[in-house]
Design a protein around this motif. Structure first.
Motif, PDB file in Angstrom:
ATOM      1  N   ILE A  99     -60.084 -49.877 -48.680  1.00 23.16           N
ATOM      2  CA  ILE A  99     -59.092 -49.065 -47.979  1.00 23.16           C
ATOM      3  C   ILE A  99     -59.801 -47.927 -47.254  1.00 23.16           C
ATOM      4  CG2 ILE A  99     -57.013 -47.656 -48.208  1.00 23.16           C
ATOM      5  CD1 ILE A  99     -56.238 -49.208 -50.653  1.00 23.16           C
ATOM      6  N   SER A 101     -58.802 -44.611 -45.549  1.00 20.85           N
ATOM      7  CA  SER A 101     -57.623 -43.754 -45.429  1.00 20.85           C
ATOM      8  C   SER A 101     -57.938 -42.311 -45.783  1.00 20.85           C
ATOM      9  CB  SER A 101     -56.501 -44.257 -46.344  1.00 20.85           C
ATOM     10  OG  SER A 101     -55.342 -43.476 -46.130  1.00 20.85           O
ATOM     11  N   VAL A 103     -55.244 -40.538 -46.825  1.00 22.46           N
ATOM     12  CA  VAL A 103     -54.064 -40.197 -47.637  1.00 22.46           C
ATOM     13  C   VAL A 103     -54.486 -39.915 -49.080  1.00 22.46           C
ATOM     14  CG1 VAL A 103     -51.905 -41.139 -48.563  1.00 22.46           C
ATOM     15  CG2 VAL A 103     -52.530 -41.545 -46.169  1.00 22.46           C
ATOM     16  N   GLY A 111     -58.307 -43.990 -50.296  1.00 15.09           N
ATOM     17  CA  GLY A 111     -59.276 -44.779 -49.540  1.00 15.09           C
ATOM     18  C   GLY A 111     -60.521 -43.974 -49.243  1.00 15.09           C
ATOM     19  N   GLU A 140     -51.067 -47.797 -40.988  1.00 13.27           N
ATOM     20  CA  GLU A 140     -50.508 -46.533 -40.496  1.00 13.27           C
ATOM     21  C   GLU A 140     -51.557 -45.885 -39.622  1.00 13.27           C
ATOM     22  OE1 GLU A 140     -48.369 -43.826 -43.240  1.00 13.27           O
ATOM     23  OE2 GLU A 140     -48.796 -45.318 -44.784  1.00 13.27           O
ATOM     24  N   ARG A 282     -51.285 -39.255 -41.164  1.00 13.34           N
ATOM     25  CA  ARG A 282     -51.719 -40.313 -42.076  1.00 13.34           C
ATOM     26  C   ARG A 282     -52.357 -41.469 -41.312  1.00 13.34           C
ATOM     27  NH1 ARG A 282     -48.625 -40.892 -47.104  1.00 13.34           N
ATOM     28  NH2 ARG A 282     -48.764 -43.145 -46.803  1.00 13.34           N
ATOM     29  N   VAL A 284     -53.913 -45.340 -42.489  1.00 17.55           N
ATOM     30  CA  VAL A 284     -54.168 -46.289 -43.586  1.00 17.55           C
ATOM     31  C   VAL A 284     -54.588 -47.629 -42.994  1.00 17.55           C
ATOM     32  CG1 VAL A 284     -53.239 -47.453 -45.636  1.00 17.55           C
ATOM     33  CG2 VAL A 284     -52.379 -45.170 -45.015  1.00 17.55           C
ATOM     34  N   HIS A 286     -56.635 -51.447 -44.023  1.00 17.69           N
ATOM     35  CA  HIS A 286     -57.207 -52.302 -45.071  1.00 17.69           C
ATOM     36  C   HIS A 286     -58.279 -53.186 -44.451  1.00 17.69           C
ATOM     37  CE1 HIS A 286     -53.783 -52.035 -48.284  1.00 17.69           C
ATOM     38  NE2 HIS A 286     -54.230 -50.859 -47.893  1.00 17.69           N
TER      39      HIS A 286
END
Ligand code: OGA
Ligand code: MN
Length: 297
Positions: A99, A101, A103, A111, A140, A282, A284, A286
């Protein structure tokens, strides 16, 4: 110039796939496919396009983690993602998913790479056999910033003056495993700034791509890199000279993300970097990483 993208689009006769080159030195968008329902012929065409353009963008996908893994497995076995800086796995039960990220949940990042710049790098080239591909899928995205740029290591090698090509022929480079591209120390590693003793892998500085047969420069990342056998100062000077080619805009393509974008890059012949973005928004993503089949050579 084998890496030069044509500027026209095409429609493949057998498959309803639209191929739209970025017009830059690398990068292409492929339209008209749903990655959860991709036939074998379309998949074969996608791989062909990927080899030719090194980075493929496919927009408007809606993939679960399992679907992302299933598509990624069609390219080969997957590497497990690097473990989070905190020592935890990103997704329990899905070690293939990395991840990316900024967040945080209960104060802990979900992440890697935060919200700052991620500097130019190749993924996991500190392994003896680095991943051949990385696949990054956006869930995101911030309204502004966090763009990802890719550069062609074919084009950069080709642009080097012949005298420089001669100087680097036969050299080997240590790819460091201490820091990730966000500047964070990797899990389980004692930080050191001596590239001669840091963990990592040694690869040829100039490689031939096993699928395209094209020559490329293989730099990995700048921090803690070392040209084996040279004095440290000499290694740093030569690396700086080579890296002075990397930031030239003619070798790069910048991607501005939308939710549902999937980008598949060839991790052998490209590097990538990411812009910083507003920490209050934010982001995000993967990622999966497909195992390489042989040591770089
Ligand atoms: C990666 C990476 C940058 C980004 O996933 O390997 O470097 O744009 N990501 O999130
Ligand atoms: Mn990366």
């Amino acid at each position: 110039m084998p890496f030069t993208a044509a500027t026209t689009s095409e429609r493949h006769a057998a498959e309803p796939i639209e191929v739209i080159p970025s017009g830059r030195a690398l990068g292409v968008e492929v339209r008209g496919i749903d990655l959860t329902k991709l036939g074998d012929a379309a998949f074969a065409r996608l791989i062909q396009v990927w080899h030719q353009y090194s980075v493929v963008l496919i927009r408007n996908q809606r993939l679960s983690d399992q679907e992302l893994i299933a598509f990624s497995r069609r390219l080969g076995d997957l590497d497990w993602a690097p473990i989070q800086e905190t020592g935890r796995r990103f997704v329990e039960g899905l070690p293939e998913i990395y991840i990316v990220s900024n967040v945080k949940v209960n104060g802990e990042p979900i992440g890697s790479l935060g919200d700052g710049e991620a500097v130019w790098h190749t993924d996991m080239s500190y392994l003896e056999v680095p991943p051949k591909a990385s696949i990054l899928y956006s869930l995101e995205v911030p309204p502004l910033g966090g763009n990802t740029s890719f550069c062609t290591m074919y084009g950069i090698y080709e642009a080097l003056p012949q005298t420089l090509k001669d100087r680097i022929a036969g050299l080997k480079i240590k790819h460091d495993g201490t820091y990730n591209s966000g500047g964070y120390v990797r899990q389980g590693v004692t930080p050191t700034d001596d590239p001669r003793t840091s963990p990592g892998a040694v690869h040829p500085l100039v490689c031939t791509h096993p699928d395209t047969g094209w020559r490329m420069l293989y730099l990995g990342r700048r921090r803690n890199a070392y040209l084996v056998g040279l004095e440290l100062a000499e290694s740093d000077a030569l690396l700086d000279e080579l890296w002075s080619f990397v930031d030239r805009p003619e070798f790069a393509w910048e991607h501005v993300w939308r939710v549902g974008d999937l980008v598949l890059w060839d991790n052998r012949c490209t590097m990538h970097r990411r812009d910083a973005f507003d920490p209050s928004s934010r982001r995000v993503m993967h990622r999966t990483q497909v195992k390489g089949e042989q040591r770089p050579s």
